[in-house]
Design a protein around this motif. Sequence first.
Motif, PDB file in Angstrom:
ATOM      1  N   VAL A   4       1.033  -0.704   0.224  1.00  0.00           N
ATOM      2  CA  VAL A   4       0.103  -0.282  -0.015  1.00  0.00           C
ATOM      3  C   VAL A   4       0.772   1.243  -0.497  1.00  0.00           C
ATOM      4  O   VAL A   4       1.800   1.414   0.412  1.00  0.00           O
ATOM      5  CB  VAL A   4      -1.059   0.309   0.855  1.00  0.00           C
ATOM      6  CG1 VAL A   4      -1.400   1.246   1.306  1.00  0.00           C
ATOM      7  CG2 VAL A   4      -1.798  -1.254   1.338  1.00  0.00           C
ATOM      8  N   LEU A   9      -3.409   5.655   0.957  1.00  0.00           N
ATOM      9  CA  LEU A   9      -4.545   6.275   1.620  1.00  0.00           C
ATOM     10  C   LEU A   9      -4.076   7.722   1.493  1.00  0.00           C
ATOM     11  O   LEU A   9      -6.197   7.653   1.841  1.00  0.00           O
ATOM     12  CB  LEU A   9      -3.447   5.702   2.871  1.00  0.00           C
ATOM     13  CG  LEU A   9      -3.521   5.392   4.231  1.00  0.00           C
ATOM     14  CD1 LEU A   9      -4.378   4.447   3.870  1.00  0.00           C
ATOM     15  CD2 LEU A   9      -2.642   4.870   4.936  1.00  0.00           C
ATOM     16  N   SER A 104     -12.354   0.552  11.536  1.00  0.00           N
ATOM     17  CA  SER A 104     -11.012   0.201  11.342  1.00  0.00           C
ATOM     18  C   SER A 104     -10.473  -0.069   9.478  1.00  0.00           C
ATOM     19  O   SER A 104      -9.735  -0.368  10.016  1.00  0.00           O
ATOM     20  CB  SER A 104      -9.995  -0.127  12.986  1.00  0.00           C
ATOM     21  OG  SER A 104     -10.810  -0.689  13.793  1.00  0.00           O
ATOM     22  N   HIS A 105     -11.362  -0.010   9.134  1.00  0.00           N
ATOM     23  CA  HIS A 105     -10.783  -0.493   8.285  1.00  0.00           C
ATOM     24  C   HIS A 105      -9.557  -0.068   7.110  1.00  0.00           C
ATOM     25  O   HIS A 105      -8.867  -1.079   6.210  1.00  0.00           O
ATOM     26  CB  HIS A 105     -12.141  -0.519   7.023  1.00  0.00           C
ATOM     27  CG  HIS A 105     -13.380  -1.190   6.609  1.00  0.00           C
ATOM     28  ND1 HIS A 105     -13.097  -2.374   6.676  1.00  0.00           N
ATOM     29  CD2 HIS A 105     -15.028  -0.992   6.908  1.00  0.00           C
ATOM     30  CE1 HIS A 105     -14.523  -3.345   7.062  1.00  0.00           C
ATOM     31  NE2 HIS A 105     -15.585  -2.115   7.575  1.00  0.00           N
ATOM     32  N   SER A 106      -9.875   1.447   6.939  1.00  0.00           N
ATOM     33  CA  SER A 106      -8.297   1.800   6.220  1.00  0.00           C
ATOM     34  C   SER A 106      -7.343   1.866   7.009  1.00  0.00           C
ATOM     35  O   SER A 106      -6.428   1.380   6.034  1.00  0.00           O
ATOM     36  CB  SER A 106      -8.839   3.032   6.182  1.00  0.00           C
ATOM     37  OG  SER A 106      -8.482   4.162   7.758  1.00  0.00           O
ATOM     38  N   LEU A 107      -7.328   1.588   8.180  1.00  0.00           N
ATOM     39  CA  LEU A 107      -5.994   1.314   8.877  1.00  0.00           C
ATOM     40  C   LEU A 107      -5.069   0.082   8.641  1.00  0.00           C
ATOM     41  O   LEU A 107      -4.368  -0.387   8.450  1.00  0.00           O
ATOM     42  CB  LEU A 107      -6.695   1.099  10.874  1.00  0.00           C
ATOM     43  CG  LEU A 107      -5.462   0.716  11.836  1.00  0.00           C
ATOM     44  CD1 LEU A 107      -3.916   1.919  11.561  1.00  0.00           C
ATOM     45  CD2 LEU A 107      -5.703   0.995  13.043  1.00  0.00           C
ATOM     46  N   ILE A 108      -6.659  -1.430   8.573  1.00  0.00           N
ATOM     47  CA  ILE A 108      -6.007  -2.777   8.334  1.00  0.00           C
ATOM     48  C   ILE A 108      -5.480  -2.612   6.957  1.00  0.00           C
ATOM     49  O   ILE A 108      -4.404  -3.118   6.544  1.00  0.00           O
ATOM     50  CB  ILE A 108      -7.304  -3.411   8.872  1.00  0.00           C
ATOM     51  CG1 ILE A 108      -7.381  -3.561  10.510  1.00  0.00           C
ATOM     52  CG2 ILE A 108      -6.875  -5.078   8.245  1.00  0.00           C
ATOM     53  CD1 ILE A 108      -8.385  -4.752  10.565  1.00  0.00           C
ATOM     54  N   LEU A 109      -6.471  -2.244   6.147  1.00  0.00           N
ATOM     55  CA  LEU A 109      -5.818  -2.062   4.705  1.00  0.00           C
ATOM     56  C   LEU A 109      -4.446  -1.537   4.515  1.00  0.00           C
ATOM     57  O   LEU A 109      -3.937  -1.387   3.714  1.00  0.00           O
ATOM     58  CB  LEU A 109      -7.115  -1.085   4.162  1.00  0.00           C
ATOM     59  CG  LEU A 109      -7.817  -2.141   3.789  1.00  0.00           C
ATOM     60  CD1 LEU A 109      -9.146  -1.693   3.113  1.00  0.00           C
ATOM     61  CD2 LEU A 109      -7.467  -3.797   2.752  1.00  0.00           C
ATOM     62  N   GLU A 111      -1.845  -1.265   5.871  1.00  0.00           N
ATOM     63  CA  GLU A 111      -1.125  -2.084   6.325  1.00  0.00           C
ATOM     64  C   GLU A 111       0.305  -2.288   7.338  1.00  0.00           C
ATOM     65  O   GLU A 111       1.479  -3.219   7.877  1.00  0.00           O
ATOM     66  CB  GLU A 111       0.311  -3.156   5.265  1.00  0.00           C
ATOM     67  CG  GLU A 111      -1.185  -4.240   3.902  1.00  0.00           C
ATOM     68  CD  GLU A 111      -0.738  -4.629   3.011  1.00  0.00           C
ATOM     69  OE1 GLU A 111       0.311  -4.318   2.792  1.00  0.00           O
ATOM     70  OE2 GLU A 111      -1.216  -5.126   2.423  1.00  0.00           O
ATOM     71  N   SER A 112      -0.029  -0.326   7.733  1.00  0.00           N
ATOM     72  CA  SER A 112       1.843   0.045   8.383  1.00  0.00           C
ATOM     73  C   SER A 112       0.313   1.008   9.233  1.00  0.00           C
ATOM     74  O   SER A 112      -0.678   1.653   8.894  1.00  0.00           O
ATOM     75  CB  SER A 112       2.972   0.462   7.668  1.00  0.00           C
ATOM     76  OG  SER A 112       3.107   1.092   8.085  1.00  0.00           O
TER      77      SER A 112
END
Lengths: 275, 220
Positions: A4, A9, A104-109, A111-112
């Motif tokens: 990503v 992001l 929390s989708h964007s946080l997990i997607l 990847e960091s």
Amino acid sequence: MNSVKTLDLYLFDIKNGFRENKIKIVIACVMFLFFANVTVKQCMLCQVEVGFWIYWTNILGGMPEYIKTETSTFELPVSWFLFYAYLYFLIGFYPITDLYNNGSHSLILSESRNKWMLSKFFWIVTMILFYFIIFTICLMINVFFIGEKDIALSQIITFYGLSPCIHSTEIIINYLVLPIITTIAMAVLQFVISIIWNAIYGYMLSVIILVVSVYWMKPFLIGNYLIVLRSGMFATNGMISYMGFVFDMGIIIFMMILGCLLFRKKDILKIREKI
Amino acid sequence: MEIVIQHLTKTINKVTVLEDVNMKLCSGHIYGFQGENGSGKTMLLRAISGLLCATSGKIVIDGQVLGKDISFPPNLGIMLENPAFIDSYTGYDNLKLLASIRRKNPDIKQVLEQVGLAANDKRKYRKYSLGMKQRLGIACAIMENPDLLILDEPFNALDQTGQDKLAEILLKKKEEGCLILLTAHDKDVLERLSDELFLVSKGRFERKAKECLENASSNQ
């Protein structure tokens, strides 16, 4: 593996953040149009020949140093205070909403965790620039239709009787560059407190800094660098702009590093468990 | 993918929610977690997904320590408890926005249909029923063909057709080599789908004997 990119992001935050804040942005536009209209009309009534930058100073100039005497009463410069307090309200809550409410989708997607933090930082900077731009546009609309159409920077020197040696770069620094960087520094402080602690506390801290800075003119109270009328250009013992840059950059770098370190160890629980 | 959990303990506000958890999880398997509310199932899933940091012990994913070498497991699909999306967007728009982060361009229409949602449904997420929200959460978790799929109570609020569809999807993903972690209130469903089942109580995880699972499967 397809890694990503922070840019992707950031673009997600731009789309999502604007959608989340669209009503707040409309309210900001109405507020700017109101302030601009009142200021331009007041100047017209006083029959003084002014222009764009004088209107700007009236709205965002703040106030000179407050000196407490037996007869003096402390009053906040309303338009200045509302401009900044509303800005921190506008940008203060999206990161938390994205972190907890939207699963929390964007946080997990992302990847960091660091990429997520960095993306939010760039989103904050973008929103601050956007906020200043819409203010400028709202003021220009009023100037174009009912005000004096003079946009030369020299009007500031003439109107306030400043030293003719003042260069236009100095004016731009005190009017735009320093306030924008100081706004970013305070926003980063608010952002880190919001994600580590609580969004309400982060916002309250920003408002407290604004109020305390108006009351006390001290170099370490960074809200003073947002007050144009307290800059070295206007007052002999005024705020020194390069010190403002040092403080601002120090806060931005320190808070981002601290934020990344603390956020790395942060448990992401449900919002109801959080508050 | 291989996940090794070593002596994982998590304490929140002096309460031990995970106590000395040890397990090894491999691709192409479905692992079920069964236990009462508050037993620690969700906490373990949160820890494996990288949302919760261990008080002690570690989680190693393909040789990389979670929270040290990596923030989150690579290529993770997840649905934790109640799915949450943007209220003012349709299901399709929500997934499209999230898919833009990794730019993998998944076939969102096909994924929505796979879970039993109409791809051209113009209703906003806030108008969705509980079952539809659950289906969208599942669609979000599987849309990018994850290597690790974490589903916490995915059968909640689903009707029989939805449950059958989900079971079918999980078995297909397992065949494709996906590592699946699953919790469910329905003991039978969990026993039928899981290759290995863990009984969870007060933060402790105990592997259920394999014969019990085989008996449960043959009785179906």
